[in-house]
Write an enzyme that holds these catalytic residues in place. Structure first.
Site, mmCIF file in Angstrom:
data_model
loop_
_atom_site.group_PDB
_atom_site.id
_atom_site.type_symbol
_atom_site.label_atom_id
_atom_site.label_comp_id
_atom_site.label_asym_id
_atom_site.label_seq_id
_atom_site.Cartn_x
_atom_site.Cartn_y
_atom_site.Cartn_z
ATOM 1 N N LYS A 22 -3.450 5.721 9.278
ATOM 2 C CA LYS A 22 -2.407 6.751 9.100
ATOM 3 C C LYS A 22 -1.918 6.772 7.662
ATOM 4 C CE LYS A 22 2.057 5.750 10.373
ATOM 5 N NZ LYS A 22 2.936 5.953 9.200
ATOM 6 N N ASN A 23 -1.615 5.588 7.132
ATOM 7 C CA ASN A 23 -1.000 5.531 5.804
ATOM 8 C C ASN A 23 -1.988 5.816 4.676
ATOM 9 O OD1 ASN A 23 1.407 5.056 6.992
ATOM 10 N ND2 ASN A 23 1.570 2.898 6.398
ATOM 11 N N CYS A 116 16.376 6.199 6.754
ATOM 12 C CA CYS A 116 15.777 6.237 8.076
ATOM 13 C C CYS A 116 16.186 4.987 8.825
ATOM 14 C CB CYS A 116 14.265 6.387 7.994
ATOM 15 S SG CYS A 116 13.466 4.915 7.420
ATOM 16 N N ARG A 121 15.792 3.599 1.903
ATOM 17 C CA ARG A 121 14.560 4.145 1.331
ATOM 18 C C ARG A 121 14.802 5.211 0.251
ATOM 19 N NH1 ARG A 121 10.310 4.459 6.269
ATOM 20 N NH2 ARG A 121 8.817 4.063 4.632
ATOM 21 N N ASP A 306 5.076 -3.969 8.197
ATOM 22 C CA ASP A 306 4.723 -3.151 9.358
ATOM 23 C C ASP A 306 4.175 -3.972 10.526
ATOM 24 O OD1 ASP A 306 5.574 -0.912 8.045
ATOM 25 O OD2 ASP A 306 3.593 -0.081 7.645
ATOM 26 N N ARG A 398 3.761 8.320 16.697
ATOM 27 C CA ARG A 398 3.652 8.585 15.257
ATOM 28 C C ARG A 398 2.526 7.764 14.645
ATOM 29 N NH1 ARG A 398 8.178 6.624 12.234
ATOM 30 N NH2 ARG A 398 6.617 6.999 10.648
HETATM 31 C C1 UD1 Z 1 4.887 2.670 2.886
HETATM 32 C C2 UD1 Z 1 4.325 2.830 4.268
HETATM 33 C C3 UD1 Z 1 5.185 2.074 5.287
HETATM 34 C C4 UD1 Z 1 5.351 0.630 4.867
HETATM 35 C C5 UD1 Z 1 5.836 0.520 3.418
HETATM 36 C C6 UD1 Z 1 5.870 -0.906 2.910
HETATM 37 C C7 UD1 Z 1 3.282 5.011 4.169
HETATM 38 C C8 UD1 Z 1 3.312 6.439 4.603
HETATM 39 N N1 UD1 Z 1 4.297 4.248 4.608
HETATM 40 O O1 UD1 Z 1 6.188 3.265 2.887
HETATM 41 O O2 UD1 Z 1 4.542 2.146 6.564
HETATM 42 O O3 UD1 Z 1 6.285 -0.010 5.710
HETATM 43 O O4 UD1 Z 1 4.969 1.286 2.555
HETATM 44 O O5 UD1 Z 1 4.624 -1.499 3.017
HETATM 45 O O6 UD1 Z 1 2.377 4.569 3.485
HETATM 46 N N2 UD1 Z 1 12.026 1.685 -2.857
HETATM 47 C C9 UD1 Z 1 13.004 1.923 -3.798
HETATM 48 N N3 UD1 Z 1 12.904 3.034 -4.575
HETATM 49 C C10 UD1 Z 1 11.859 3.929 -4.442
HETATM 50 C C11 UD1 Z 1 10.868 3.671 -3.495
HETATM 51 C C12 UD1 Z 1 10.974 2.535 -2.708
HETATM 52 O O7 UD1 Z 1 13.949 1.148 -3.940
HETATM 53 O O8 UD1 Z 1 11.835 4.924 -5.170
HETATM 54 C C13 UD1 Z 1 12.121 0.484 -1.992
HETATM 55 C C14 UD1 Z 1 12.282 0.879 -0.513
HETATM 56 O O9 UD1 Z 1 13.640 1.134 -0.209
HETATM 57 C C15 UD1 Z 1 11.757 -0.346 0.185
HETATM 58 C C16 UD1 Z 1 10.660 -0.850 -0.755
HETATM 59 O O10 UD1 Z 1 10.893 -0.205 -1.998
HETATM 60 O O11 UD1 Z 1 12.764 -1.314 0.281
HETATM 61 C C17 UD1 Z 1 9.253 -0.544 -0.307
HETATM 62 O O12 UD1 Z 1 9.109 0.830 -0.106
HETATM 63 P P1 UD1 Z 1 7.750 1.612 -0.361
HETATM 64 O O13 UD1 Z 1 6.683 0.650 -0.759
HETATM 65 O O14 UD1 Z 1 8.049 2.750 -1.250
HETATM 66 O O15 UD1 Z 1 7.425 2.154 1.098
HETATM 67 P P2 UD1 Z 1 6.924 3.593 1.498
HETATM 68 O O16 UD1 Z 1 5.925 4.091 0.529
HETATM 69 O O17 UD1 Z 1 8.095 4.445 1.838
#
Ligand code: UD1
Length: 419
Positions: A22-23, A116, A121, A306, A398
């Site tokens: 999915k990701n 969420c 996030r 995850d 999902r």
């Molecule tokens: C992706 C995955 C999700 C997984 C996560 C961590 C997808 C669609 N989803 O989510 O299943 O749980 O990686 O492996 O691929 N953060 C910030 N600022 C930002 C972006 C992120 O502070 O601009 C923080 C987030 O709040 C979180 C951490 O970074 O605490 C990790 O988030 P991130 O790696 O961005 O996860 P996603 O890409 O949303």
């Protein structure tokens, strides 16, 4: 609204195939915007999140033809660069079109995805990256607008290795002028898959899978139609591995890349589970009660956040006390209250959960709060002594293709009830 009714106590036995990731599929679909032409994607899982991404792309004007796990997408007809709040609310990962729309059209407007269930996030790292490439960002009335007359390659150092920020920045940099280097990039396998897809499309991306990714900008006319097979879903595969362990069963999970499962394999072995690793399969054999182990979630190649809820279900039944620390998301213990209803002995202190293993869990009336919390409760219910009713199955849909069909084929007793 649908629910699962699960009668626990059966050992799962047999072979199960993991679907495509999915990701990986979500950013690849978003990346298809870049080449103003056709892309063909094989092994796309038939999941709710993937349907939402297809709806987002159709809304923008793309033409999509899907047949089971194949998606053909023609993005030459895209007219719009705006995503409404209604669509953004359906799936956070819709924010992955930010980078590719900005890259191709020089403008994008999306509703702010907001927090969420598992944490706040924020998007600050995505936006800082796009700004560094030359975009002007405005955040007003719940919408983010990014605009750029010209995008220019640059050096970007991420404060933390965010998966989504790394993906969005890569996509924007494809059509920027010059070279972009992303340091402290996320190293997840799904980013390598995105790189492979983009390079088939004519992009020049190197280094995904390491913490330094280099993108040489190309011109739009250099991009060509790409045909790509998505990598297997390591989180789905991992969930099935825990299903085998928690029911004391014997399950072979096929269509896996064992290297992607290494952090989980190491932990399961430490807990006393037998695992045989093949070229593209893993065979998992539960050996009665597992031993307690400590887990700290980390960015890849650390233990994946995850898989944390599913492991917590397993450790609820372990011999001894385990400590699970969640370092990625600040609010990812929603499954704890539900596991407790089943008889688990878990105490949360800050970002850690202390789990004193109990001998048995009993069935209960439960609610899934999010995708992986839901998976964790399915696993606990499969091992529980009696029946469980699990509400809000849409969260599980999902990320898992008809989970009840897969588990029933291994001997589980699980039915989906349509209210
Ligand atoms: C992706 C995955 C999700 C997984 C996560 C961590 C997808 C669609 N989803 O989510 O299943 O749980 O990686 O492996 O691929 N953060 C910030 N600022 C930002 C972006 C992120 O502070 O601009 C923080 C987030 O709040 C979180 C951490 O970074 O605490 C990790 O988030 P991130 O790696 O961005 O996860 P996603 O890409 O949303």
């Amino acid at each position: 609204m649908q629910k699962f009714v699960i009668v626990g106590g059966n050992r799962l036995k047999g072979t199960i195939r993991a679907s495509g990731s999915k990701n990986a599929t979500l950013p690849i679909l978003a990346a298809s915007i870049l080449n103003a032409g056709k892309s063909t994607i094989y092994e796309a899982p038939q999941l709710r999140d993937v349907s939402v991404m297809k709806d987002v792309l159709s809304y923008l004007g793309a033409k999509i033809v899907s047949d089971r796990n194949t998606i053909e997408i023609d993005t030459s007809t895209i007219q719009s660069v705006e995503i409404t709040e209604e669509l953004m609310r359906r799936m956070r990962a819709s924010n992955l079109v930010l980078g590719s729309l900005l890259g191709r059209f020089g403008r994008v407007k999306i509703s702010y995805p907001g927090g969420c269930q598992i944490g706040s996030r924020p998007m600050n790292l995505h936006l800082k990256g796009l700004q560094a490439l030359g975009a002007t960002i405005q955040e007003k009335f719940g919408y983010i607008t990014a605009e750029a007359e010209k995008l220019r390659g640059t050096d970007i150092h991420l404060d933390l290795p965010s998966v989504g920020a790394t993906e969005n920045i890569i996509m924007t940099a494809i059509l920027a002028e010059g070279v972009t280097v992303i340091r402290n990039a996320a190293k997840e396998p799904e980013i390598v898959d995105l790189q492979n897809f983009l390079n088939k499309m004519g992009a020049r991306v190197k280094g995904a899978g390491t913490d330094t990714i280099k993108i040489e900008g190309v011109r739009p006319r250099e991009l060509i139609p790409a045909v790509h097979t998505v990598i297997p879903d390591r989180i789905e595969a991992g969930t099935h591995m825990v299903a085998a362990a928690i029911t004391g069963g014997e399950v072979t999970v096929t269509n896996v890349i064992p290297e992607h499962l290494e952090p989980l394999i190491a932990k399961l072995r430490e807990a006393g589970v037998s695992i045989t690793v093949g070229d593209d399969y893993v065979k998992v054999q539960g050996n009665g009660r597992v031993k307690a182990v400590d887990i700290k979630t980390m960015h890849y190649p650390g233990f994946p956040t995850d898989m944390q809820p599913q492991m917590m279900a397993l450790l609820s039944l372990a011999e001894g006390t385990s400590v699970v620390s969640e370092t990625i998301f600040e609010n990812r213990f929603k499954h704890v209250a539900e596991l407790r209803r089943m008889g688990a002995d878990i105490k949360v202190e800050g970002q850690s959960a202390i789990i004193k293993g109990v001998e048995k869990l009993s069935g209960a009336y439960l609610e899934a709060s999010d995708l992986r919390a839901g998976a964790s409760l399915v696993l606990a219910a499969l091992a529980a002594e009696d029946g469980t009713v699990l509400e809000n199955v849409h969260h599980i849909d999902r990320g898992y293709e008809r989970l009840e069909v897969k588990y029933n084929s291994l001997g589980a007793r699980m039915i989906r009830v349509h209210n």
